[in-house]
Design a protein around this motif. Structure first.
Motif, PDB file in Angstrom:
ATOM      1  N   ALA A 112     -11.160 -12.409   5.575  1.00 17.67           N
ATOM      2  CA  ALA A 112     -11.335 -13.643   4.817  1.00 17.67           C
ATOM      3  C   ALA A 112     -10.689 -13.532   3.438  1.00 17.67           C
ATOM      4  CB  ALA A 112     -12.823 -13.971   4.689  1.00 17.67           C
ATOM      5  N   ALA A 113     -10.862 -12.373   2.792  1.00 19.32           N
ATOM      6  CA  ALA A 113     -10.292 -12.166   1.463  1.00 19.32           C
ATOM      7  C   ALA A 113      -8.765 -12.171   1.511  1.00 19.32           C
ATOM      8  CB  ALA A 113     -10.795 -10.853   0.879  1.00 19.32           C
ATOM      9  N   PHE A 114      -8.212 -11.534   2.558  1.00 14.13           N
ATOM     10  CA  PHE A 114      -6.756 -11.519   2.725  1.00 14.13           C
ATOM     11  C   PHE A 114      -6.227 -12.938   2.912  1.00 14.13           C
ATOM     12  CE2 PHE A 114      -3.278 -11.603   5.870  1.00 14.13           C
ATOM     13  CZ  PHE A 114      -2.291 -10.971   5.141  1.00 14.13           C
ATOM     14  N   GLU A 115      -6.855 -13.695   3.792  1.00 15.49           N
ATOM     15  CA  GLU A 115      -6.414 -15.063   4.046  1.00 15.49           C
ATOM     16  C   GLU A 115      -6.494 -15.905   2.771  1.00 15.49           C
ATOM     17  OE1 GLU A 115      -8.041 -16.997   7.484  1.00 15.49           O
ATOM     18  OE2 GLU A 115      -8.173 -15.133   8.606  1.00 15.49           O
ATOM     19  N   LYS A 116      -7.564 -15.744   2.023  1.00 16.48           N
ATOM     20  CA  LYS A 116      -7.732 -16.513   0.786  1.00 16.48           C
ATOM     21  C   LYS A 116      -6.656 -16.152  -0.229  1.00 16.48           C
ATOM     22  CE  LYS A 116     -11.091 -17.699  -2.812  1.00 16.48           C
ATOM     23  NZ  LYS A 116     -12.469 -17.475  -3.328  1.00 16.48           N
ATOM     24  N   GLU A 117      -6.375 -14.850  -0.364  1.00 20.23           N
ATOM     25  CA  GLU A 117      -5.340 -14.420  -1.305  1.00 20.23           C
ATOM     26  C   GLU A 117      -3.983 -15.003  -0.944  1.00 20.23           C
ATOM     27  OE1 GLU A 117      -2.871 -10.414  -2.665  1.00 20.23           O
ATOM     28  OE2 GLU A 117      -4.710 -10.192  -1.490  1.00 20.23           O
ATOM     29  N   MET A 118      -3.634 -14.913   0.331  1.00 20.15           N
ATOM     30  CA  MET A 118      -2.338 -15.422   0.769  1.00 20.15           C
ATOM     31  C   MET A 118      -2.237 -16.936   0.564  1.00 20.15           C
ATOM     32  SD  MET A 118      -0.531 -12.771   1.858  1.00 20.15           S
ATOM     33  CE  MET A 118      -1.279 -11.874   0.480  1.00 20.15           C
ATOM     34  N   LYS A 173       0.025 -19.315  -2.094  1.00 22.27           N
ATOM     35  CA  LYS A 173       1.089 -20.019  -1.369  1.00 22.27           C
ATOM     36  C   LYS A 173       2.174 -19.071  -0.838  1.00 22.27           C
ATOM     37  CE  LYS A 173       0.450 -24.487  -3.633  1.00 22.27           C
ATOM     38  NZ  LYS A 173      -0.895 -24.164  -4.168  1.00 22.27           N
ATOM     39  N   VAL A 174       1.712 -17.936  -0.338  1.00 21.10           N
ATOM     40  CA  VAL A 174       2.621 -16.969   0.290  1.00 21.10           C
ATOM     41  C   VAL A 174       3.011 -17.489   1.670  1.00 21.10           C
ATOM     42  CG1 VAL A 174       2.810 -14.599   1.168  1.00 21.10           C
ATOM     43  CG2 VAL A 174       1.555 -15.053  -0.963  1.00 21.10           C
ATOM     44  N   ASP A 175       4.224 -17.193   2.099  1.00 20.59           N
ATOM     45  CA  ASP A 175       4.656 -17.496   3.467  1.00 20.59           C
ATOM     46  C   ASP A 175       4.070 -16.404   4.356  1.00 20.59           C
ATOM     47  OD1 ASP A 175       5.927 -17.950   5.875  1.00 20.59           O
ATOM     48  OD2 ASP A 175       7.955 -17.611   5.111  1.00 20.59           O
ATOM     49  N   TRP A 176       2.970 -16.713   5.055  1.00 19.22           N
ATOM     50  CA  TRP A 176       2.256 -15.647   5.752  1.00 19.22           C
ATOM     51  C   TRP A 176       1.799 -16.065   7.138  1.00 19.22           C
ATOM     52  CZ3 TRP A 176      -3.242 -15.527   6.722  1.00 19.22           C
ATOM     53  CH2 TRP A 176      -3.925 -16.679   6.299  1.00 19.22           C
ATOM     54  N   SER A 223       2.707  -5.695   8.611  1.00 17.14           N
ATOM     55  CA  SER A 223       1.578  -4.762   8.608  1.00 17.14           C
ATOM     56  C   SER A 223       1.040  -4.656  10.028  1.00 17.14           C
ATOM     57  CB  SER A 223       0.486  -5.269   7.660  1.00 17.14           C
ATOM     58  OG  SER A 223      -0.673  -4.464   7.758  1.00 17.14           O
ATOM     59  N   PHE A 224       1.169  -3.468  10.627  1.00 10.72           N
ATOM     60  CA  PHE A 224       0.622  -3.201  11.961  1.00 10.72           C
ATOM     61  C   PHE A 224      -0.748  -2.548  11.799  1.00 10.72           C
ATOM     62  CE2 PHE A 224       5.196  -3.130  12.652  1.00 10.72           C
ATOM     63  CZ  PHE A 224       5.372  -3.742  13.887  1.00 10.72           C
ATOM     64  N   HIS A 225      -1.773  -3.175  12.333  1.00 15.55           N
ATOM     65  CA  HIS A 225      -3.157  -2.700  12.257  1.00 15.55           C
ATOM     66  C   HIS A 225      -3.478  -2.034  10.916  1.00 15.55           C
ATOM     67  CE1 HIS A 225      -1.300   1.079  13.837  1.00 15.55           C
ATOM     68  NE2 HIS A 225      -0.821   0.330  14.800  1.00 15.55           N
ATOM     69  N   GLY A 226      -3.102  -2.698   9.838  1.00 12.39           N
ATOM     70  CA  GLY A 226      -3.339  -2.181   8.493  1.00 12.39           C
ATOM     71  C   GLY A 226      -4.629  -2.706   7.900  1.00 12.39           C
ATOM     72  N   GLY A 227      -5.045  -2.094   6.788  1.00 12.89           N
ATOM     73  CA  GLY A 227      -6.178  -2.598   6.045  1.00 12.89           C
ATOM     74  C   GLY A 227      -5.810  -3.928   5.402  1.00 12.89           C
ATOM     75  N   LEU A 228      -6.695  -4.890   5.460  1.00 12.08           N
ATOM     76  CA  LEU A 228      -6.383  -6.235   4.968  1.00 12.08           C
ATOM     77  C   LEU A 228      -7.328  -6.656   3.842  1.00 12.08           C
ATOM     78  CD1 LEU A 228      -5.633  -8.010   8.375  1.00 12.08           C
ATOM     79  CD2 LEU A 228      -3.994  -7.109   6.721  1.00 12.08           C
ATOM     80  N   ASP A 229      -7.825  -5.694   3.086  1.00 16.41           N
ATOM     81  CA  ASP A 229      -8.668  -6.054   1.963  1.00 16.41           C
ATOM     82  C   ASP A 229      -7.814  -6.637   0.839  1.00 16.41           C
ATOM     83  OD1 ASP A 229      -7.410  -3.650   1.449  1.00 16.41           O
ATOM     84  OD2 ASP A 229      -9.048  -2.849   0.254  1.00 16.41           O
ATOM     85  N   SER A 230      -8.459  -7.205  -0.146  1.00 15.21           N
ATOM     86  CA  SER A 230      -7.746  -7.864  -1.242  1.00 15.21           C
ATOM     87  C   SER A 230      -8.376  -7.463  -2.570  1.00 15.21           C
ATOM     88  CB  SER A 230      -7.815  -9.388  -1.057  1.00 15.21           C
ATOM     89  OG  SER A 230      -7.189 -10.066  -2.123  1.00 15.21           O
ATOM     90  N   PRO A 231      -8.104  -6.235  -3.028  1.00 12.11           N
ATOM     91  CA  PRO A 231      -8.759  -5.734  -4.233  1.00 12.11           C
ATOM     92  C   PRO A 231      -8.342  -6.442  -5.516  1.00 12.11           C
ATOM     93  CG  PRO A 231      -7.111  -4.174  -3.488  1.00 12.11           C
ATOM     94  CD  PRO A 231      -7.229  -5.212  -2.413  1.00 12.11           C
ATOM     95  N   THR A 232      -7.119  -6.972  -5.558  1.00  9.22           N
ATOM     96  CA  THR A 232      -6.623  -7.687  -6.747  1.00  9.22           C
ATOM     97  C   THR A 232      -5.984  -8.997  -6.300  1.00  9.22           C
ATOM     98  OG1 THR A 232      -4.575  -6.378  -6.606  1.00  9.22           O
ATOM     99  CG2 THR A 232      -6.271  -5.622  -8.148  1.00  9.22           C
ATOM    100  N   PRO A 233      -6.793  -9.990  -5.966  1.00 11.12           N
ATOM    101  CA  PRO A 233      -6.279 -11.245  -5.393  1.00 11.12           C
ATOM    102  C   PRO A 233      -5.206 -11.925  -6.231  1.00 11.12           C
ATOM    103  CG  PRO A 233      -8.669 -11.167  -5.256  1.00 11.12           C
ATOM    104  CD  PRO A 233      -8.264 -10.007  -6.101  1.00 11.12           C
ATOM    105  N   ALA A 234      -5.301 -11.808  -7.545  1.00  8.98           N
ATOM    106  CA  ALA A 234      -4.319 -12.465  -8.408  1.00  8.98           C
ATOM    107  C   ALA A 234      -2.916 -11.916  -8.191  1.00  8.98           C
ATOM    108  CB  ALA A 234      -4.717 -12.307  -9.871  1.00  8.98           C
ATOM    109  N   ASP A 235      -2.821 -10.664  -7.698  1.00  7.26           N
ATOM    110  CA  ASP A 235      -1.504 -10.062  -7.464  1.00  7.26           C
ATOM    111  C   ASP A 235      -0.758 -10.727  -6.325  1.00  7.26           C
ATOM    112  OD1 ASP A 235      -1.986  -8.381  -9.543  1.00  7.26           O
ATOM    113  OD2 ASP A 235      -2.216  -6.564  -8.349  1.00  7.26           O
ATOM    114  N   GLY A 236      -1.459 -11.540  -5.551  1.00  6.26           N
ATOM    115  CA  GLY A 236      -0.772 -12.300  -4.511  1.00  6.26           C
ATOM    116  C   GLY A 236       0.304 -13.205  -5.080  1.00  6.26           C
TER     117      GLY A 236
END
Length: 267
Positions: free
Chosen positions: A204-210, A214-217, A167-180
């Protein structure tokens, strides 16, 4: 997870700028029309300028908020010439090309507000990419810019069998965290540390979701860098919130090249 804060004077800049030079951006392009029912879309396939035999790893490229444009061709071409088949998705539909920021904002907002529709369009393009004879179906990736950066994360959240997404300069919101939990891909998020369009809460939401799933991120933050840092058409005035940054562009491209090559080689 690794988080990097990079300054413009970092020694890393010297080691990562030079790899950009050999890329010729001379890829071969072919327009592709695809669709579902009455819906028609027009993307393209980009292949390396050098002749090749057999199949190659493939990258689905997702455009910025202006749709499929010359900017899309530029980014697809530079990736193709690294040795990949690149398929440019058309999320908006054939002939739907915003005339300016107001129209682009409305269109992008439609899909950001309806992630199910967004994923449907992304999946359709991904499935079309798999039809290309030169594609190695066991090594597929996705890379997106701005609006498209949000898109590739949504494609990963849908459970698509991708090896990696960038993701290049993309939106990093996490509307459905469980989908991670559905993410199979390694994730590389390349972000301008001064990007005013990505709130701290979204990061913060993106980091928490990942992390929770346990995503490789990796989240890489480029100092002195705002939105659209890979796009020369954005100009060079950071005060506008979106501006090209040659150093961050080169760094992010070099990191992407390494990321794709490493995952392509992995069994």
């Amino acid at each position: 997870m690794r988080t990097f804060a990079l300054s413009a004077l970092s020694a890393l800049a010297l080691s990562l700028v030079s790899p950009l030079a050999p890329v010729s951006f001379a890829a071969k392009f072919k327009t592709v029309e695809y669709g579902k029912g009455a819906e028609k879309f027009e993307g393209f396939v980009a292949t390396p300028s050098k002749a090749f035999k057999g199949t190659l790893p493939a990258i689905l490229v997702v455009h910025n908020w202006l749709g499929v444009t010359e900017e899309t061709r530029t980014q697809a071409g530079r990736l193709a010439d690294l040795g990949y088949v690149v398929f440019a998705a058309d999320i908006y539909g054939k002939g739907v090309r915003p005339a300016g920021p107001q129209e682009a904002g409305a269109l992008a907002g439609k899909y950001k507000g309806d992630r199910s529709l967004f994923r449907e369009r992304l999946t359709l393009a991904y499935e079309e990419m798999l039809k290309v004879a030169a594609v190695n179906r066991q090594a597929t990736f996705a890379a997106g810019y701005c609006f498209g950066g949000t898109g590739v994360l949504e494609l990963a959240r849908s459970g698509a069998p991708l090896k990696g997404v960038v993701s290049f300069h993309g939106g990093l919101d996490s509307p459905t965290p469980a989908d991670g939990a559905n993410v199979k891909a390694a994730v590389l998020a390349l972000h301008g540390a001064d990007d005013p369009y990505v709130p701290v809460a979204d990061l913060a939401a993106f980091e928490k979701e990942m992390a929770s799933n346990k995503v490789d991120w990796q989240l890489v933050k480029f100092g002195n860098t705002v939105h659209s840092f890979t796009e020369k058409a954005a100009g060079d005035d950071n005060s506008k919130g979106a501006a090209y940054n040659a150093v961050s562009d080169a760094r992010s491209f070099a990191m992407t090249r390494e990321f794709l090559a490493r995952l392509s080689a992995a069994k």
